[in-house]
Design an enzyme around this catalytic site. Structure first.
Site, short mmCIF file in Angstrom:
data_model
loop_
_atom_site.label_atom_id
_atom_site.label_comp_id
_atom_site.label_asym_id
_atom_site.label_seq_id
_atom_site.Cartn_x
_atom_site.Cartn_y
_atom_site.Cartn_z
N TYR A 1 -60.67 -74.73 36.66
CA TYR A 1 -60.98 -74.09 35.71
C TYR A 1 -61.47 -72.46 36.15
CZ TYR A 1 -61.21 -78.14 32.74
OH TYR A 1 -60.97 -79.39 31.95
N HIS B 1 -59.73 -85.23 39.04
CA HIS B 1 -59.14 -84.43 37.87
C HIS B 1 -57.84 -85.17 37.25
CE1 HIS B 1 -59.15 -80.16 35.66
NE2 HIS B 1 -58.79 -81.20 35.07
#
Length: 268
Positions: free
Chosen positions: A40, A98
């Site tokens: 991110y 992830h």
């Protein structure tokens, strides 16, 4: 906090001042769980907002996610240490893989073992997975044991209910965390959800989040607007009837929004 909070603040797609402001507003409104990820690019922003908030570390539940480039056993721990530095903390409460990224050259066994090692060293209190299908979850369980896997964070909305995977996870005692619960906002225009919202004097967002919470999932909605962050929290007070839950269950349409090549598994 022994269990994963039901309600958290997502930070996907928020960077720089937008991320700082969202986390600051969230913490002021009473959020205590914050979800971020290496990819991110906002861990430092999240860390800055937390540091400025004055909220004590013990009262927070921080989640980050290891990015694919860092799955090899010699890279995973150093990458998590870097995340901790950005977040300005000695540990996170939950660290996830992830994406399974099958075929990227690092086996499930290797990265899950490395993640368990990070937990043993105190860098993270819990470990888990994200975007794993049934088969890859089985491989993760084989590597570290199902009791070690705190959650599988998956895309899950009224339009993508993932019953087969959810049933498997719940059968194994692995908690389900829903992301993209609003399907990029698509479910907010749904007439069924709109009708329930009107009847309940709630917003469509609150109805969708309440649906997920009532099924036992954790949710991590994000917003840049303080009033939306406050409104989202109110979903916790909304109880839907069995009939309303059944109406939302009928909205399933395999409406997947996130399916990146090379990262995603073969979905169940």
């Amino acid at each position: 906090m022994s269990t994963i909070p039901a309600f958290g603040l997502g930070t996907f797609r928020l960077q720089g001042q937008a991320a700082v402001d969202s986390v600051r507003n969230g913490l002021e409104l009473g959020y205590r769980a914050v979800d971020t990820a290496q990819i991110y690019g906002n861990e430092a922003d999240v860390g800055a907002a937390i540091a400025a908030s004055g909220v004590s570390r013990e009262d927070l539940f921080l989640t980050t996610k290891i990015w694919v480039d860092n799955y090899a056993k010699d890279k995973l721990l150093p990458s998590l240490e870097e995340s901790l530095a950005k977040l300005r903390t000695d540990y996170v409460d939950l660290t996830l893989i992830h994406w399974p990224a099958p075929g990227n050259g690092v086996s499930v066994e290797e990265f899950m073992t490395a993640l368990a090692d990070a937990k043993a060293k105190g860098l993270t209190r819990r470990i888990g997975i994200s975007n794993f299908n049934i088969e890859l979850t089985r491989q993760a369980i084989a590597a570290v044991g199902k009791d070690a896997i705190a959650t599988n964070q998956i895309e899950l909305s009224p339009y993508l209910q993932n019953r087969k995977l959810v049933d498997f996870l719940q059968g194994e005692g692995i908690h389900v965390t829903s992301y993209m619960t609003l399907a990029y906002g698509k479910v907010l225009g749904d007439p069924v959800i709109a009708a329930i919202a009107q009847r309940r004097q709630a917003t469509p967002v609150q109805v969708a989040l309440a649906w997920a919470l009532q099924l036992g999932y954790s949710v991590i909605p994000s917003s840049t607007k303080r009033e939306n962050l406050a409104g989202n929290l109110l979903a916790q007070n909304l109880r839907l009837s069995e009939e309303e839950m059944a109406q939302i269950a009928a909205l399933e349409r395999n409406g997947r929004e996130v399916n990146p090549d090379g990262l995603a598994p073969q979905w169940d």
